[in-house]
Design a protein around this motif. Sequence first.
Motif, short mmCIF file in Angstrom:
data_model
loop_
_atom_site.label_atom_id
_atom_site.label_comp_id
_atom_site.label_asym_id
_atom_site.label_seq_id
_atom_site.Cartn_x
_atom_site.Cartn_y
_atom_site.Cartn_z
N GLY A 146 0.81 -1.21 0.00
CA GLY A 146 0.00 0.00 0.00
C GLY A 146 0.84 1.26 0.00
N ALA A 147 0.22 2.32 0.44
CA ALA A 147 0.90 3.60 0.47
C ALA A 147 2.09 3.54 1.42
N ILE A 148 1.90 2.83 2.53
CA ILE A 148 2.98 2.73 3.51
C ILE A 148 4.16 1.96 2.90
N GLY A 149 3.87 1.12 1.92
CA GLY A 149 4.91 0.34 1.26
C GLY A 149 5.93 1.22 0.58
N GLU A 150 5.44 2.25 -0.10
CA GLU A 150 6.37 3.16 -0.76
C GLU A 150 7.25 3.87 0.26
N ARG A 151 6.62 4.24 1.35
CA ARG A 151 7.40 4.89 2.40
C ARG A 151 8.43 3.92 2.97
N TRP A 155 12.37 4.25 3.38
CA TRP A 155 13.08 4.08 4.66
C TRP A 155 14.23 3.11 4.49
N ARG A 156 13.95 2.04 3.79
CA ARG A 156 14.99 1.03 3.58
C ARG A 156 16.20 1.65 2.88
N ARG A 157 15.92 2.40 1.81
CA ARG A 157 17.02 3.05 1.09
C ARG A 157 17.82 3.96 2.03
N ASP A 158 17.10 4.75 2.81
CA ASP A 158 17.78 5.71 3.70
C ASP A 158 18.57 5.00 4.80
N LEU A 367 5.04 -0.95 17.31
CA LEU A 367 6.12 -1.15 18.28
C LEU A 367 7.48 -1.12 17.59
N ALA A 368 7.53 -1.71 16.41
CA ALA A 368 8.79 -1.73 15.66
C ALA A 368 9.23 -0.30 15.37
N LEU A 407 9.02 -4.18 8.66
CA LEU A 407 8.44 -3.23 7.72
C LEU A 407 9.24 -3.10 6.43
N VAL A 408 10.54 -3.09 6.56
CA VAL A 408 11.35 -2.80 5.38
C VAL A 408 12.12 -4.02 4.87
#
Lengths: 428, 625
Positions: A146-151, A155-158, A367-368, A407-408
Amino acid sequence: MSDTIFALASARGKAGVAVFRISGPQAHEALARFCHVPPARRAALRRLVWQGETLDEALVLVFEAGASFTGEASVELQVHGSLAVTRAVSLALSQFPGLRPAEAGEFTRRALENGRLNLAQVEGLADLIESETEAQRRQAMRVLSGAIGERAEAWRRDLIRAGALVEATIDFADEDVPVDVTPEVLALIDGLLADLKREISGTRAAERVRDGFEVAILGAPNAGKSTLLNALAGRDAAITSEIAGTTRDVIEVRLDLDGLAVTLLDTAGLRETDDRVERIGVARAVQRAQSADLRVFLLDHAAETLLIAPQEDDIVVQGKADQRHHVPDAVSGLTGQGVDRLIGRISAALAKKAASAGVMTRERHRLAMIRSVEALESARSRIETAGSRVELVAADLRRAVRALDVLVGRIDVENLLDEIFSSFCIGK
Amino acid sequence: MFHVKHFDVVVIGGGHAGAEAAAASARIGARTALISMRKDRIGVMSCNPAIGGLGKGHLVREIDALDGIMGLAADSAGIQFRLLNRRKGPAVQGPRTQADRKLYRDAIQDLLGTQSGLDVIEGEVVDLVQDKAGRVTGVELLDGSVLDATAVVLTAGTFLNGVIHIGDQRRSGGREGDVASIRLGQRLSGFGLKRGRLKTGTPPRLDGRTIEWRGLDEQPGDENPVMLSFLNKAPAVRQVACGITHTNERTHDIVRANLGRSAMYGGHIEGVGPRYCPSIEDKVVRFADKSGHQIFLEPEGLDDHTIYPNGISTSLPAEVQNEYVRSIRGLENVVILQPGYAIEYDYFDPSELHSDLQSQIPGLYFAGQINGTTGYEEAAAQGLVAGANAAAAALGRDPILFSRADSYIGVMLDDLRSRGVTEPYRMFTSRAEFRLHLRADNADQRLTPLGLTAGLVGRARAAHFQEKMSRLADANDILSARSCTPLELQSVGLAVSQNGARRSVLEVIASYDIDWSHVLHLVPDAVMIDTETKEQVWRDALYAQYLDRQRADAEALQRNELVKIPANLNFAELPGLSNELAAKLTRHRPENLAEAERIEGMTPAALLLILAHCRKAEPARAVAR
């Protein structure tokens, strides 16, 4: 010493009873924060109170170490099976220091390690765990698509970039790497912190646990919204009258719809108006409706458009069924016509939403993110403190990355090395 | 076949892996033979003249903690000692030294020569002897003689199907000046082990007398040199500096114009090279916007004019090397003593190895570049593991195993086994998740006890270690016996809250940046603690809080490592295991649960099933629900 773990042991979703299992050295101590601990192996009815609020009445069972499913000190809570209750309980448990949600199969593993299960029993349970893992994986995938996926992807890249910059200054000190990576690392950390914090406050898990789902009834003035609300609530919660614009403020009614905790919102009729007070009411209606989990549009006629448009999964019905005939699905708060069907549609829509954001998964993600924020803040303050150690910054960043695994995706040292070797000319 | 001799362990190859393997095997008490094609080339540094570094220095210290020889030889040959990352924390500091090639080689040969129980034999191994069950029971030499052995350690380096490239010229060879072991290579091919091909490169060697040193930057050694071995305190020989220069646009133009003539870019090389050690061709192509690359001019020895220009390895033709080298400042008139070359070689997929470095062929152990690694230190560390375990097996003792939680050696073995390699494997500190604990300074505290148990550590080392540990224990006693009130801590300038608990001085050292003079003020007895011990107490305390946080992870890992998976467990027959996972498990053959966990695609349910089968023998004690 092992951690204390907890999990919803019964199936997710609405049911008569939901069972929580807590296992580990701190299990009894954790229970003591919720209620008076009953003697071992004696079922007792207890009111669970967390931070001054009653969560539920539960049947509580306490097992001592050596005499439980896992072989560890453990507790079972049988609570009412509504989503709101299970959410509230899991949220409260996760806030107890030292407790964490169990990984898939962790209870069984502990039982096995403590010699409480034999091979045949484990094989029997493996299927169950497999499906649990699969469900978790699917839920994580759903979040990520979803939208959170793009975020999460950003995050993973950063995180990889920040980790790589720090590791490069450690492992390639003798090489041609930039000596001061601080500005870029700080910028990355700040971006991550801002995003994560927004995401954490945005997850309405906590709010929902308290309030349940919000369902807003919308429509033009005098569409019969308040009458419908009263019919759904089964009492006169809102003033009704023939005069358009009777409802000005948002009226909330809490009720149990088919086992789901729901707050119904009756709102001011949507129209352009010169009445200042009514205008505030309409603005409020729009705002609350947009943030609600579900909207019920009560229309006068099928082609009517209102100030806001229905979103996917929203319910659109025609009102005042008593005054018109041959309109299928029309409802009337006055006569009760179509109300049961509407309730069915509302609860079906909410159940769908509930399922797509499984309690534990959502909570686990939150929590993560909180753990990751803690680690990033520690890294940040270290970077800003003169003379602090870069290996500790690296350790904090690793902690932040590990926390966000769910998440990532897992970030491995190879990912960091890839970034280092593609960014810097290493090799003297 | 004639005159059969019997040994417990035969080590093939006298490079860094072979030397360390032979020494370790003999230390344990196994009757050991080291076979090298040329005795005088044992311990030769064929690439850059340096030992140690980040991650690598950690490995040398671990070898040293197990009473190995690499650190000792490096110290006696060290001509420029530097502690890398000196200004960062101790966990990421790595000792390194430039080493005089001749002195290093002599030191290794001396150490092997004086090692009791070790025979050094000159010869070429052409075949392995196997019994009916396929177990390796000895080796056959070129002259037809056979050496019987209970275990054989193969450290063939780059000699397996080695091909040397200089421009478009290619010939077979192990390293410059040596022949490749073709017969042995063919023999090994017959075993059906999974192979891959890697490459590595070297720069041209320069005549230092033809370098214009004036005007070049100089990199001296540290003022207070830190040794590679725990046993040494100071350098043994004269110290020198390295020079620094840079490539420039002209250099890059020359390289660019001749790319097609490079063995690598001309398509002659199929092997994969390391990304962290790119050739000058690679640098120019991949980082085209960089106008210069740093070059360290490293002396190869005190009485040797050869200079190793670190940073410009190449496989361009000799005349192009001459041209581009002379475009570099300080090297305008330099004479190339030996052109740079690239070498391709075979390695065996290390994911097929056992954790004691035994190969799929019983009785045959592999160590060094043959396992897909690069670097002297990585090779030596594997040599130690293979040699020690071959000896332990030959003597009927327990294997000597390492964990990611206790050593870089453990990290390396686990990485190799669980992931295999895609480029030559080199150690970095970032590979160690328990980096704050796995420090160069505490390698002895972490590993010497293990070495003592395994019989790897000699009497002198043991005494030295015990003395250090008792000094540390005394210091810790003195510092933990004294507990201070918040008021006392405030009196020495620490920002502690008034109503905090009392704390021991040791705890205070762990949490605050406290000056030693203040420690002395709080604990006058601390004056008895010598500088070296004081520093070690401080290093141990520095990360205490982080280590506490990591302890649960380390313990979980070690708990899983303790669950051994029986070698005869048939994964394909485990009910509930997917075919895909069963195939992966069968291929990787994890030896314990921690290894199984790291296999890609592993699920909690599958792990549980494996655990359950490992526990099969144990009856369930009681079953509640």
